[in-house]
Design a protein around this motif. Structure first.
Motif, short mmCIF file in Angstrom:
data_model
loop_
_atom_site.label_atom_id
_atom_site.label_comp_id
_atom_site.label_asym_id
_atom_site.label_seq_id
_atom_site.Cartn_x
_atom_site.Cartn_y
_atom_site.Cartn_z
N TRP A 1 7.17 -13.90 26.64
CA TRP A 1 6.72 -14.47 27.92
C TRP A 1 5.37 -15.16 27.74
CZ3 TRP A 1 2.48 -11.80 30.44
CH2 TRP A 1 2.00 -12.49 31.56
N GLN A 2 4.44 -14.47 27.11
CA GLN A 2 3.10 -15.02 26.92
C GLN A 2 3.11 -16.26 26.03
OE1 GLN A 2 1.11 -11.53 25.39
NE2 GLN A 2 0.31 -10.97 27.41
N ALA A 3 3.95 -16.26 25.03
CA ALA A 3 3.93 -17.35 24.05
C ALA A 3 4.77 -18.55 24.46
CB ALA A 3 4.43 -16.82 22.70
N GLU A 4 5.81 -18.34 25.28
CA GLU A 4 6.78 -19.41 25.49
C GLU A 4 6.95 -19.86 26.94
OE1 GLU A 4 9.58 -17.62 21.86
OE2 GLU A 4 10.32 -17.70 23.92
N ALA A 5 6.78 -18.96 27.91
CA ALA A 5 7.15 -19.35 29.28
C ALA A 5 6.31 -18.58 30.29
CB ALA A 5 8.64 -19.08 29.51
N TRP A 6 5.02 -18.89 30.34
CA TRP A 6 4.09 -18.09 31.13
C TRP A 6 4.35 -18.20 32.64
CZ3 TRP A 6 0.15 -17.35 34.59
CH2 TRP A 6 -0.67 -16.24 34.37
N PHE A 7 4.55 -19.40 33.15
CA PHE A 7 4.66 -19.59 34.61
C PHE A 7 6.05 -19.32 35.17
CE2 PHE A 7 0.73 -22.05 33.95
CZ PHE A 7 -0.04 -21.53 34.97
N PHE A 8 7.09 -19.89 34.56
CA PHE A 8 8.43 -19.85 35.16
C PHE A 8 9.48 -19.14 34.32
CE2 PHE A 8 6.32 -23.73 36.78
CZ PHE A 8 6.26 -23.39 38.13
N GLY A 9 9.11 -18.57 33.22
CA GLY A 9 10.03 -17.75 32.45
C GLY A 9 11.09 -18.54 31.70
N HIS A 10 12.06 -17.78 31.16
CA HIS A 10 13.10 -18.36 30.32
C HIS A 10 14.38 -18.69 31.11
CE1 HIS A 10 10.46 -16.45 27.35
NE2 HIS A 10 10.97 -17.27 26.46
N GLY A 11 14.44 -18.31 32.37
CA GLY A 11 15.60 -18.64 33.19
C GLY A 11 16.73 -17.63 33.12
N VAL A 12 16.97 -17.04 31.95
CA VAL A 12 18.04 -16.06 31.76
C VAL A 12 17.57 -14.98 30.79
CG1 VAL A 12 19.95 -17.66 32.21
CG2 VAL A 12 19.03 -17.45 29.89
N VAL A 13 18.28 -13.83 30.82
CA VAL A 13 18.04 -12.82 29.80
C VAL A 13 18.69 -13.28 28.50
CG1 VAL A 13 17.92 -10.92 31.45
CG2 VAL A 13 20.12 -11.54 30.46
N GLU A 14 18.20 -12.78 27.39
CA GLU A 14 18.74 -13.16 26.09
C GLU A 14 19.06 -11.91 25.28
OE1 GLU A 14 16.07 -15.73 24.06
OE2 GLU A 14 15.93 -17.18 25.71
N PRO A 15 20.11 -11.95 24.46
CA PRO A 15 20.45 -10.78 23.63
C PRO A 15 19.29 -10.42 22.71
CG PRO A 15 22.23 -12.39 23.63
CD PRO A 15 21.06 -13.05 24.27
N GLY A 16 19.00 -9.14 22.61
CA GLY A 16 17.93 -8.69 21.75
C GLY A 16 18.37 -8.54 20.31
N PRO A 17 17.44 -8.34 19.40
CA PRO A 17 17.77 -8.17 17.98
C PRO A 17 18.42 -6.82 17.73
CG PRO A 17 15.43 -7.81 18.34
CD PRO A 17 15.99 -8.29 19.65
#
Length: 421
Positions: free
Chosen positions: A309-325
């Protein structure tokens, strides 16, 4: 229709009453998620039809907090669209996520609004909650006996999974599950997983204690205790124990000395805060050590969500959840935690869309609690939801926690509250 001393007359009341008393048949048919997702919109449609036909509303005003919730959750939808646009997720995913919003975040202001505005009596919800608790006690006893026979408890996966949802667990019908770390039985009742049953038991307790009929009140409370005990949720046990003195203090909340005691107690607690915090942290570490795998997965998911979140999409997020490692067993990033999930999916703006109405609702109910004891218990429901937001993703559980949302909405409207004498 007369149900004991409770009169269920309006179409809206019949709908919510039926969903409550038939909770377990609905679950065994594999339709819990679908029914819960559609319930609010169905009651809303019936109410609006009644308003159109009658040409008037019972209440001339709606609580301001209800409007704040509505605006905030609409803001959540706008943030969702912005996030999808930023990451070029496409029209198909945007439509799918918008439908998910209707089955999740949108239900929170909807049920609060219905509780505040409709003519559905709180007594109907309260008696219905006691019926759910009573049935839960029976279900827990019967299935515990079955568990002793060695039966696996798994029944079937509902074909309604084809309509879409957060995951298979919402359509998995079983009598009980197994704890993979201990090998023992663990009950989720009609909820998708065991900790969610702990959340529902705590909310249900705050509703059942408002029942005026002693017999039904006892049945409901016993059912809540059975649910909380068999679900084996660490958070559920802790919150349930906290609610016991919280409920007992209800009788004193309208007394002036109550606030004097609270005012004196807070500085005293703060003065001994360091050893108290150390004790709580040590206890917490002992509890975490009892289920290390679960704790590790949750903590890793939280770290990944925050970092991305901090590195890629601070204000509006990624839009969807993503599968974790693989380190988190493939669990979606943004799950298992409301606030981390909001930051990852909808960013800081999305987090504000929930934090602001939550804070204002707590303040409003705290003020109302001085003259209305039902508002005090609704305040307790909000506290439970806030506490559980650090263990669960509340968005995907709104189809279950709707009775609490309804009661919160009713307490926010002074015209539907009973003033303490």
């Amino acid at each position: 229709m007369e149900t004991g001393k409770i009169t269920v007359s309006l179409a809206e009341e019949r709908i919510v009453w039926g969903v409550l008393i038939y909770t377990y048949p609905i679950y065994l048919l594999g339709t819990t998620y679908v029914v819960g997702s559609l319930l609010g919109w169905l009651v809303f449609a019936v109410f609006m039809l009644r308003w159109f036909v009658d040409g008037k509303r019972t209440y001339s005003t709606t609580p301001i907090i209800s409007h704040v919730w509505t605006v905030s959750m609409i803001g959540m939808l706008i943030v969702l669209w912005i996030g999808h646009a930023d990451w070029n997720l496409g029209l198909g995913k945007t439509i799918k996520s918008s439908i998910g919003w209707m089955k999740g975040w949108a239900l929170i202001p909807l049920f609060i609004w219905l509780g505040a505005v409709t003519e559905i009596k709180k007594e109907v919800i309260i008696r219905g909650a006691c019926v759910v608790g009573y049935h839960s006690a029976i279900f827990g006893l019967v299935t515990f006996v079955i568990y002793l026979t060695g039966f696996s408890g798994e029944l079937y996966l509902s074909p309604l999974k084809a309509v879409g949802g957060p995951g298979d667990s919402f359509f998995d019908v079983s009598l009980y599950g197994m704890n993979p770390e201990t090998g023992g039985g663990r009950w989720s009742f009609f909820t998708p997983w065991a900790p969610a049953a702990g959340l529902f038991a705590c909310l249900l307790l705050l509703i059942c204690v408002q029942e005026e009929d002693e017999s039904w009140r006892i049945k409901g409370i016993i059912g809540c205790a059975v649910m909380c005990l068999l679900c084996q949720s660490r958070a559920g046990w802790a919150v349930f124990l906290f609610l016991v003195p919280f409920i007992m203090a209800k009788r004193f909340v309208s007394e002036p000395w109550f606030f004097i005691v609270v005012g004196v107690a807070i500085p005293l607690v703060l003065s001994v805060g360091l050893p108290l915090i150390e004790y709580v942290l040590n206890s917490y570490e002992e509890v975490k050590a009892s289920r290390p795998a679960s704790t590790r997965v949750r903590q890793t998911l939280a770290n990944i969500a925050l970092q991305r979140w901090q590195a890629e999409a601070w204000f509006f997020g990624h839009g969807v959840v993503e599968p974790g490692p693989i380190t988190v067993e493939g669990m979606p990033i943004g799950s298992h935690h409301t606030w981390y999930g909001l930051l990852f999916v909808k960013g800081f703006i999305g987090l504000l869309c929930l934090a602001i109405p939550l804070f204002l609702s707590v303040v409003a109910l705290a003020v109302r609690s001085i003259v209305d004891k039902s508002a005090y218990l609704s305040l307790g429901m909000l506290i439970v939801l806030i506490g559980y937001s650090f263990f669960e993703n509340l968005e995907i559980l709104t189809n279950l926690i709707w009775p609490a949302l309804f009661m919160i909405g009713a307490s926010l409207n002074p015209r539907k509250s009973v003033t303490t004498q």
